[in-house]
Scaffold this motif. Structure first.
Motif, PDB file in Angstrom:
ATOM      1  N   HIS A 156     -38.661 -62.078 -95.366  1.00 50.13           N
ATOM      2  CA  HIS A 156     -39.328 -62.306 -94.086  1.00 50.13           C
ATOM      3  C   HIS A 156     -39.037 -61.184 -93.090  1.00 50.13           C
ATOM      4  CE1 HIS A 156     -40.719 -64.275 -90.447  1.00 50.13           C
ATOM      5  NE2 HIS A 156     -39.509 -64.128 -89.923  1.00 50.13           N
ATOM      6  N   VAL A 157     -37.772 -60.831 -92.945  1.00 49.46           N
ATOM      7  CA  VAL A 157     -37.401 -59.817 -91.958  1.00 49.46           C
ATOM      8  C   VAL A 157     -37.979 -58.454 -92.342  1.00 49.46           C
ATOM      9  CG1 VAL A 157     -35.466 -58.632 -90.844  1.00 49.46           C
ATOM     10  CG2 VAL A 157     -35.414 -61.107 -91.128  1.00 49.46           C
ATOM     11  N   ALA A 158     -38.065 -58.164 -93.612  1.00 50.46           N
ATOM     12  CA  ALA A 158     -38.695 -56.904 -94.041  1.00 50.46           C
ATOM     13  C   ALA A 158     -40.155 -56.864 -93.590  1.00 50.46           C
ATOM     14  CB  ALA A 158     -38.590 -56.748 -95.558  1.00 50.46           C
ATOM     15  N   ALA A 159     -40.878 -57.955 -93.797  1.00 51.34           N
ATOM     16  CA  ALA A 159     -42.291 -58.008 -93.401  1.00 51.34           C
ATOM     17  C   ALA A 159     -42.438 -57.916 -91.887  1.00 51.34           C
ATOM     18  CB  ALA A 159     -42.930 -59.292 -93.931  1.00 51.34           C
ATOM     19  N   VAL A 160     -41.587 -58.623 -91.166  1.00 55.59           N
ATOM     20  CA  VAL A 160     -41.633 -58.604 -89.701  1.00 55.59           C
ATOM     21  C   VAL A 160     -41.384 -57.191 -89.182  1.00 55.59           C
ATOM     22  CG1 VAL A 160     -40.354 -59.341 -87.635  1.00 55.59           C
ATOM     23  CG2 VAL A 160     -41.051 -61.031 -89.344  1.00 55.59           C
ATOM     24  N   GLU A 161     -40.347 -56.545 -89.708  1.00 54.71           N
ATOM     25  CA  GLU A 161     -40.027 -55.195 -89.254  1.00 54.71           C
ATOM     26  C   GLU A 161     -41.158 -54.222 -89.570  1.00 54.71           C
ATOM     27  OE1 GLU A 161     -36.727 -51.716 -89.959  1.00 54.71           O
ATOM     28  OE2 GLU A 161     -35.999 -53.785 -89.844  1.00 54.71           O
ATOM     29  N   ALA A 162     -41.742 -54.341 -90.745  1.00 56.30           N
ATOM     30  CA  ALA A 162     -42.852 -53.456 -91.115  1.00 56.30           C
ATOM     31  C   ALA A 162     -44.035 -53.654 -90.172  1.00 56.30           C
ATOM     32  CB  ALA A 162     -43.273 -53.697 -92.555  1.00 56.30           C
ATOM     33  N   ALA A 163     -44.324 -54.891 -89.829  1.00 60.31           N
ATOM     34  CA  ALA A 163     -45.448 -55.167 -88.929  1.00 60.31           C
ATOM     35  C   ALA A 163     -45.188 -54.615 -87.532  1.00 60.31           C
ATOM     36  CB  ALA A 163     -45.712 -56.666 -88.864  1.00 60.31           C
ATOM     37  N   TYR A 164     -44.029 -54.913 -86.984  1.00 59.14           N
ATOM     38  CA  TYR A 164     -43.763 -54.532 -85.597  1.00 59.14           C
ATOM     39  C   TYR A 164     -43.432 -53.055 -85.409  1.00 59.14           C
ATOM     40  CZ  TYR A 164     -43.916 -59.323 -83.858  1.00 59.14           C
ATOM     41  OH  TYR A 164     -44.326 -60.578 -83.497  1.00 59.14           O
ATOM     42  N   LEU A 165     -42.594 -52.492 -86.259  1.00 58.40           N
ATOM     43  CA  LEU A 165     -42.160 -51.116 -86.027  1.00 58.40           C
ATOM     44  C   LEU A 165     -43.011 -50.076 -86.750  1.00 58.40           C
ATOM     45  CD1 LEU A 165     -38.272 -51.380 -85.886  1.00 58.40           C
ATOM     46  CD2 LEU A 165     -39.839 -50.716 -84.054  1.00 58.40           C
TER      47      LEU A 165
ATOM     48  N   THR B 138     -34.010 -59.776 -86.122  1.00 61.02           N
ATOM     49  CA  THR B 138     -33.116 -59.482 -87.235  1.00 61.02           C
ATOM     50  C   THR B 138     -31.789 -60.213 -87.070  1.00 61.02           C
ATOM     51  OG1 THR B 138     -34.167 -57.326 -87.535  1.00 61.02           O
ATOM     52  CG2 THR B 138     -31.983 -57.624 -88.531  1.00 61.02           C
ATOM     53  N   HIS B 139     -31.221 -60.152 -85.887  1.00 58.82           N
ATOM     54  CA  HIS B 139     -29.942 -60.824 -85.659  1.00 58.82           C
ATOM     55  C   HIS B 139     -30.093 -62.349 -85.700  1.00 58.82           C
ATOM     56  CE1 HIS B 139     -27.003 -57.622 -84.944  1.00 58.82           C
ATOM     57  NE2 HIS B 139     -28.071 -56.902 -84.656  1.00 58.82           N
ATOM     58  N   ARG B 140     -31.214 -62.858 -85.237  1.00 54.62           N
ATOM     59  CA  ARG B 140     -31.462 -64.309 -85.323  1.00 54.62           C
ATOM     60  C   ARG B 140     -31.434 -64.752 -86.784  1.00 54.62           C
ATOM     61  NH1 ARG B 140     -36.570 -67.623 -85.350  1.00 54.62           N
ATOM     62  NH2 ARG B 140     -35.919 -69.646 -84.545  1.00 54.62           N
ATOM     63  N   HIS B 141     -32.126 -64.019 -87.622  1.00 56.55           N
ATOM     64  CA  HIS B 141     -32.175 -64.400 -89.033  1.00 56.55           C
ATOM     65  C   HIS B 141     -30.872 -64.089 -89.762  1.00 56.55           C
ATOM     66  CE1 HIS B 141     -36.098 -66.002 -88.781  1.00 56.55           C
ATOM     67  NE2 HIS B 141     -36.656 -64.853 -88.422  1.00 56.55           N
TER      68      HIS B 141
END
Length: 191
Positions: free
Chosen positions: A47-56, A141-144
């Motif tokens: 999940h965090v990989a996908a989120v980071e790819a989308a946002y950054l 990232t820190h939340r997860h």
């Protein structure tokens, strides 16, 4: 230390903590859902990989070159929150590390006040700055990573913030059992 460097260091600390939670856990334990909503260690990384790819990456016109199934039309709900039998731990962690490299390159390339547009947000939310999105990704990232702390503790009792810094009292198992029992007695007084 400059602002970009400080922000990237905080982001990397969260990334490292999240991946560390997989170390030493069995394939079963990194995949098993331990909450009502199915939260699991490997799913958090995916999940965090996908989120980071989308946002950054996508937000600033630098799309990550690999596809994430959760962004595809008709994707299954919560597709990004668990690993299929065909997705290995090694592959998902390696993909996450490639996302880091691509995201870090975006941050290095752009000024913190550079504008971007989050593709999955409504247009009225308008443009965002790299600084705003970087702070958002650090928080996410820190939340997860915190979720992973709890899930890993449920798996096998392993606890700690990051390798080499557990950030917990250095007491033994007997002390922790007594401590937990004490907290339970206090809670029981409110039944």
């Amino acid at each position: 230390m400059g602002a970009k460097k400080a922000l990237l260091e905080y982001l990397q600390t969260g990334r490292d903590a999240l991946v560390w939670k997989l170390e030493g856990a069995s394939e079963y334990d990194v995949r098993r859902p331990l909450t009502v909503t199915g939260t699991n260690l490997l799913g958090l990384v995916k999940h965090v990989a996908a989120v980071e790819a989308a946002y950054l990456c996508d937000t600033f016109g630098r799309p990550f070159p690999e596809e994430f199934g959760c962004f595809a039309d008709g994707a299954e709900v919560n597709d990004d929150m668990w690993a299929t039998a065909d997705e290995s731990r090694e592959d998902l962690v390696a993909q996450y590390r490639r996302v880091w490299a691509h995201s870090d390159a975006t941050v290095e390339l752009l000024d913190l006040d550079a504008l971007g547009t989050v593709p999955h947000w409504p247009a009225e939310r308008g443009p965002v700055t790299l600084h705003e999105i970087l702070v958002r990704v650090i928080a996410e990232t820190h939340r997860h990573a915190g979720h992973a702390d709890i899930v890993r503790e449920l798996v096998d009792g392993s606890a700690g913030m990051i390798p080499g810094n557990e950030n917990l009292p250095g007491e033994g198992a007997e002390w922790w059992a007594a401590y937990r029992e004490r907290l339970q007695r206090v809670a029981d007084g409110f039944r």
